[in-house]
Design an enzyme around this catalytic site. Structure first.
Site, PDB file in Angstrom:
ATOM      1  N   GLU A   1     -10.609  23.538 -24.135  1.00 17.93           N
ATOM      2  CA  GLU A   1      -9.780  22.344 -24.124  1.00 17.93           C
ATOM      3  C   GLU A   1      -8.636  22.503 -25.135  1.00 17.93           C
ATOM      4  O   GLU A   1      -8.863  22.661 -26.326  1.00 17.93           O
ATOM      5  CB  GLU A   1     -10.682  21.162 -24.512  1.00 17.93           C
ATOM      6  CG  GLU A   1      -9.988  19.852 -24.692  1.00 17.93           C
ATOM      7  CD  GLU A   1     -10.987  18.815 -25.215  1.00 17.93           C
ATOM      8  OE1 GLU A   1     -12.181  19.133 -25.365  1.00 17.93           O
ATOM      9  OE2 GLU A   1     -10.543  17.694 -25.483  1.00 17.93           O
TER      10      GLU A   1
ATOM     11  N   ASP B   1     -14.553  19.838 -26.795  1.00 20.10           N
ATOM     12  CA  ASP B   1     -14.904  19.121 -28.020  1.00 20.10           C
ATOM     13  C   ASP B   1     -16.097  18.205 -27.785  1.00 20.10           C
ATOM     14  O   ASP B   1     -16.338  17.755 -26.667  1.00 20.10           O
ATOM     15  CB  ASP B   1     -13.721  18.253 -28.490  1.00 20.10           C
ATOM     16  CG  ASP B   1     -12.595  19.107 -29.038  1.00 20.10           C
ATOM     17  OD1 ASP B   1     -12.858  20.285 -29.359  1.00 20.10           O
ATOM     18  OD2 ASP B   1     -11.461  18.600 -29.144  1.00 20.10           O
TER      19      ASP B   1
ATOM     20  N   ASP C   1     -16.413  15.221 -28.324  1.00 17.27           N
ATOM     21  CA  ASP C   1     -15.975  13.824 -28.411  1.00 17.27           C
ATOM     22  C   ASP C   1     -15.743  13.276 -27.008  1.00 17.27           C
ATOM     23  O   ASP C   1     -16.059  13.911 -26.008  1.00 17.27           O
ATOM     24  CB  ASP C   1     -14.710  13.708 -29.271  1.00 17.27           C
ATOM     25  CG  ASP C   1     -13.534  14.445 -28.639  1.00 17.27           C
ATOM     26  OD1 ASP C   1     -13.715  15.022 -27.531  1.00 17.27           O
ATOM     27  OD2 ASP C   1     -12.449  14.452 -29.234  1.00 17.27           O
TER      28      ASP C   1
ATOM     29  N   ASP D   1     -13.003  12.654 -25.236  1.00 16.50           N
ATOM     30  CA  ASP D   1     -12.107  13.417 -24.368  1.00 16.50           C
ATOM     31  C   ASP D   1     -12.787  14.673 -23.841  1.00 16.50           C
ATOM     32  O   ASP D   1     -12.658  15.026 -22.675  1.00 16.50           O
ATOM     33  CB  ASP D   1     -10.841  13.833 -25.138  1.00 16.50           C
ATOM     34  CG  ASP D   1      -9.872  12.675 -25.264  1.00 16.50           C
ATOM     35  OD1 ASP D   1     -10.101  11.645 -24.595  1.00 16.50           O
ATOM     36  OD2 ASP D   1      -8.903  12.799 -26.046  1.00 16.50           O
TER      37      ASP D   1
END
Ligand code: 0RA
Length: 637
Positions: free
Chosen positions: A428, A501, A503, A505
Site C-alpha cells: 500500500e 497497514d 489500520d 485504510d
C-alpha cells in the site's frame, strides 16, 4: 507425541484387527481427515453429524441437536433408528462396536442411503473414535438404553444395557485427542455455518445448537429448502424476480435439485453440493448445469426474438451474470477428486444434470414469460458489456499492457524467472513500496506498490475494471489474466502477498483486493496462492534487546518477559514507520515472517461478507455491521 492405544482384555483375532486399524488411523490422521489443524478438528464434527444426517436422508430422523460443552467435548444427538446393537453375524459382537471400530462395517447393517465415501467425509465413525481421547455412545433402541465408552478408539468395557427407554435415537459424545490435534477448541461460527447449510439442504430436519461455553444457542429449520437458501444468499441484493426458480428431478439413480434466482449484480454465486458435501471446486455436476443454462437460455432467447438470425449467441459468462444458484444432487457412488476432495469426478453426472436442467428450466421459462423476459434482458445486457470489455481489452493489449512484454512501470520485478520460488508483494502506497524494495531479496521477491483508491469490482463490470490502471497493473503483474480466460499456468509468482497497514485504510484495501481475487481470479485463492503478510504492531526495546509484538496480547507477554522499567515501546501505525531492515526482519524474510494463507473455506461466508459489505444494498450492510460490530471495527466502508 501421539499416545498409544491400549486395548484391554483378550487379544483375539478381531481385537488385533481393530488394533491395527486404530494404529493406522492414529499414525497418519491426515490420510483420513485431511489434516490435524483446526480444519481437521472440525472434520470430526462433520463426520459425526453426517451419520445423523444419513438418518434424515433415510426418512428416519427429524431432530438433531449439537452441543459444544465447556470441557471441550461435543455431543450430537438424533432421533433416528439408533445404531444397531444386535450381534454382527461375522464378528460376533454388537454391530455398534463394529461401526465404532472397523472400517466400512458394512453389509446387513448398511443403511440404504447415498454414501459420501470417496471424499474426506464418510470415512467412518471409527476414525473419529480413534482420534478422540474418549467417545461415548448412547443408543435408544428395542425399548432399552445402551451405553459404551471408548478411549483412543478402543472399548473400555462391553456394550451395556442401562435400562428401559422410550423411542429411538443415538447420542454421540467425544473429546478430540489433544495429542493428535494442534488445536482442540471448536469454533462456533464454523460449526453453526455447517448446521445452517445442512438445515437448508435437509428441510425435514430441525437442528438445535447449544454452546455451553457461553450459553449461546440457536435453532435451524428451513422448510423452504434450497429455494430458501437462495433467498438467504440474496438477502442483501436486488433480485430480478421474487421467487427463486426451483425444481427436483431424477436421472437414473441420481437425484437432482436446483434453485436459482437472478439479481441486478454482476457475479455468479453457484454453490453446489453432492450428498450434502459442499463441492467448492465444482466438478461434472456444475459443468452439466452450466452447459444446460447456456443452451436453454440461448434457445429461449432465439425463440423470443432476443437474438436474431445467425447472430452470435449468449456465452456462459453472459447467462451467469447476476446468478445465485444452489445445486444439490445425490449420487450413489460419488468420486471426489482434487487436493481437498472438493470436486466431483463422476463423468456420467454431467449428462444427467444437463438433461434434467435443460428439460425443467425450459419448461419453467415457457410457463413464466415475465421471468423469462427479465433474465433474458439481463443476459443480453451482459453480452453487450462483454463486447465492450473485449474492445477495452484489445485496446489495453495494443498498448502493450496485457501481453507480458509490457510489465507495469511500477513493478520492481525479481531476477528469478521460476514462478514456483517467486513472490509478489502488493504494498500500500509508494512510500512503503520504497521501503519494501530496499528490504526485499531481489532474487525472488517482487514489489508492486498500489496508490490511491482501488476500484470496487463488486460494483463494476469487466469493461470498467479494465479501464482502471491499478487493476490493469495487478493483472499484468500476476500474469494469469481474468475471468473465463484465467490461465493458472502463466502465474508469474506462486506467492501473492498482500502487505497493507494495520489500520482502517489498510484493511479496506485488503478487502477490495480479496474481492478482486475472489471474484475475478478465484483459482488463485482455491489453489492457495494468496497470502497476507503479518506486520508487527509494536517494537519493544530495553537496552540492546529488541522484540517485536504482533498483537496486544503478545506485547503484554513480551513486556512481562522483559520486566520492569526502561522499556521503550513504539507502536507502528503503518508499514512506512519501519525502516527497510525492520520490515525485512519482521515481515518479509522467509524464516522470520509469518504469512496467513487466504482460503475460501466457505463460499457462504465470503459471499456474505463481500455482497453485504461491498454491494449496493445499504440496509443489510448497516445491519451486518451492527451485528458484527467487533469483527468489523477495522473495516472502513
Ligand atoms: C446402521 C444401520 C441403521 C442405522 C444406523 C447405522 C445409524 C447410525 C447412526 C449414527 C448416528 N446416528 C445413527 N443412527 C442410525 C439402520 C438400523 C435399522 O434398520 O433399524
Amino acid at each position: 507425541m501421539v499416545q498409544e492405544t491400549v486395548v484391554p482384555g483378550v487379544y483375539d483375532a478381531n481385537s488385533i484387527q481393530v488394533l491395527e486399524g486404530l494404529t493406522a488411523v492414529r499414525k497418519r490422521p491426515g490420510m483420513y481427515i485431511g489434516s490435524t489443524d483446526a480444519r481437521g478438528l472440525h472434520h470430526l464434527i462433520n463426520e459425526v453429524l453426517d451419520n445423523s444426517i444419513d438418518e434424515v436422508l433415510a426418512g428416519a430422523c427429524t431432530e438433531i441437536s449439537l452441543t459444544l460443552h465447556a470441557d471441550g467435548t461435543c455431543t450430537v444427538t438424533d432421533n433416528g433408528r439408533g445404531i444397531p446393537v444386535e450381534e454382527h453375524p461375522r464378528y460376533h459382537k454388537p454391530a455398534l462396536e463394529i461401526v465404532m471400530t472397523i472400517l466400512h462395517a458394512g453389509s446387513k447393517f448398511d443403511r440404504n442411503t447415498y454414501k459420501v465415501s470417496g471424499g474426506l467425509h464418510g470415512v467412518g465413525l471409527h476414525v473419529v473414535n480413534a482420534l478422540s481421547e474418549w467417545f461415548e455412545v448412547r443408543v435408544r433402541r428395542n425399548g432399552q438404553l445402551y451405553f459404551q465408552r471408548y478411549e483412543r478408539g478402543a472399548p473400555v468395557a462391553p456394550l451395556k444395557a442401562l435400562g428401559p427407554a422410550e423411542g429411538t435415537g443415538t447420542e454421540q459424545r467425544f473429546k478430540p485427542d489433544p495429542t493428535v490435534f494442534e488445536t482442540t477448541v471448536f469454533d462456533r461460527e464454523t460449526v453453526e455455518r455447517r448446521l445452517k447449510e445442512l438445515s437448508f439442504l435437509n428441510p425435514a430436519v430441525t437442528i438445535t445448537f447449544h454452546d455451553e461455553r457461553d450459553g449461546a444457542s440457536s435453532t435451524y429449520h428451513h422448510a423452504g429448502g434450497i429455494a430458501e437458501f437462495v433467498l438467504d444468499l440474496n438477502a442483501a441484493t436486488n433480485p430480478l424476480f421474487p421467487q427463486p426458480i426451483y425444481f427436483h428431478a431424477k436421472r437414473d439413480t441420481t437425484d437432482i435439485e436446483l434453485a436459482l434466482q437472478y439479481t441486478d449484480g454482476y457475479n455468479d454465486t453457484t454453490i453446489a453440493f453432492v450428498n450434502n458435501i459442499h463441492t467448492a471446486d465444482g466438478g461434472t455436476h456444475v459443468i452439466g448445469l452450466r452447459a444446460a443454462l447456456t443452451r436453454t437460455l440461448n434457445d429461449c432467447a432465439r425463440r423470443r426474438g432476443f437474438i436474431k438470425g445467425d447472430k452470435e449467441g449468449l456465452t456462459g459468462e453472459d447467462v451467469r451474470e447476476g446468478l445465485t444458484c444452489v445445486l444439490s444432487i445425490k449420487v450413489l457412488e460419488p468420486q471426489f477428486e482434487g487436493q481437498t476432495k472438493a470436486r466431483l469426478g463422476n463423468s456420467e453426472v454431467k449428462g444427467q444434470v444437463e438433461s434434467a436442467v435443460n428439460e425443467k428450466l425450459a419448461e419453467f421459462l415457457e410457463e413464466h414469460p415475465p421471468v423469462a423476459q427479465a433474465l433474458l434482458i439481463k443476459a443480453v445486457q451482459a453480452s453487450q458489456a462483454r463486447e465492450a470489455a473485449r474492445k477495452a481489452r484489445e485496446l489495453t493489449r495494443r498498448k502493450g499492457l496485457l501481453d507480458g512484454g509490457g510489465l507495469p512501470g511500477k513493478l520492481a520485478d525479481c531476477h528469478s524467472r521460476n514462478p514456483a520460488e517467486c513472490e509478489l508483494f502488493i504494498v500500500e502506497g509508494d512510500s512503503a513500496g520504497g521501503t519494501a524494495k530496499q528490504g526485499r531479496d531481489r532474487e525472488f521477491q517482487a514489489i508492486l506498490p498500489l496508490r490511491g483508491k482501488i476500484l470496487n469490482v463488486e460494483k463494476a463490470r469487466l469493461d470498467k475494471m479494465l479501464q482502471n490502471e491499478q487493476i490493469r497493473n495487478l493483472i499484468t503483474a500476476i500474469g494469469v489474466g481474468i475471468g473465463e480466460e484465467l490461465d493458472l499456468a502463466s502465474l508469474r509468482y506462486h506467492k501473492i502477498i498482500l502487505m497493507t497497514d494495520a489500520d482502517v485504510d489498510g484493511s479496506h484495501i485488503r478487502t477490495l483486493l480479496l474481492t478482486l481475487f475472489y471474484r475475478k481470479m478465484p483459482a488463485l485463492i482455491s489453489e492457495g496462492k494468496v497470502f497476507i503478510a503479518q506486520a508487527p504492531l509494536y517494537r519493544l526495546q530495553r537496552g540492546s534487546r529488541i522484540e517485536y509484538a504482533y498483537s496486544d496480547d503478545e506485547r503484554d507477554r513480551v513486556l512481562a518477559d522483559m520486566g520492569g522499567k526502561g522499556i521503550g515501546i513504539q507502536r507502528y501505525k503503518g508499514l512506512g514507520e519501519m525502516n527497510a531492515d525492520q520490515l525485512r526482519d519482521t515481515t518479509m524474510a522467509p524464516g522470520h515472517r509469518s504469512l496467513l494463507r487466504v482460503t475460501v473455506e466457505d463460499a457462504l461466508k465470503a459471499n456474505e461478507l463481500f455482497t453485504v459489505l461491498m454491494g449496493e444494498a445499504v440496509e443489510p450492510r448497516r445491519l451486518y455491521i451492527q451485528e458484527h460490530a467487533i469483527e468489523v471495527t477495522n473495516l472502513d466502508i
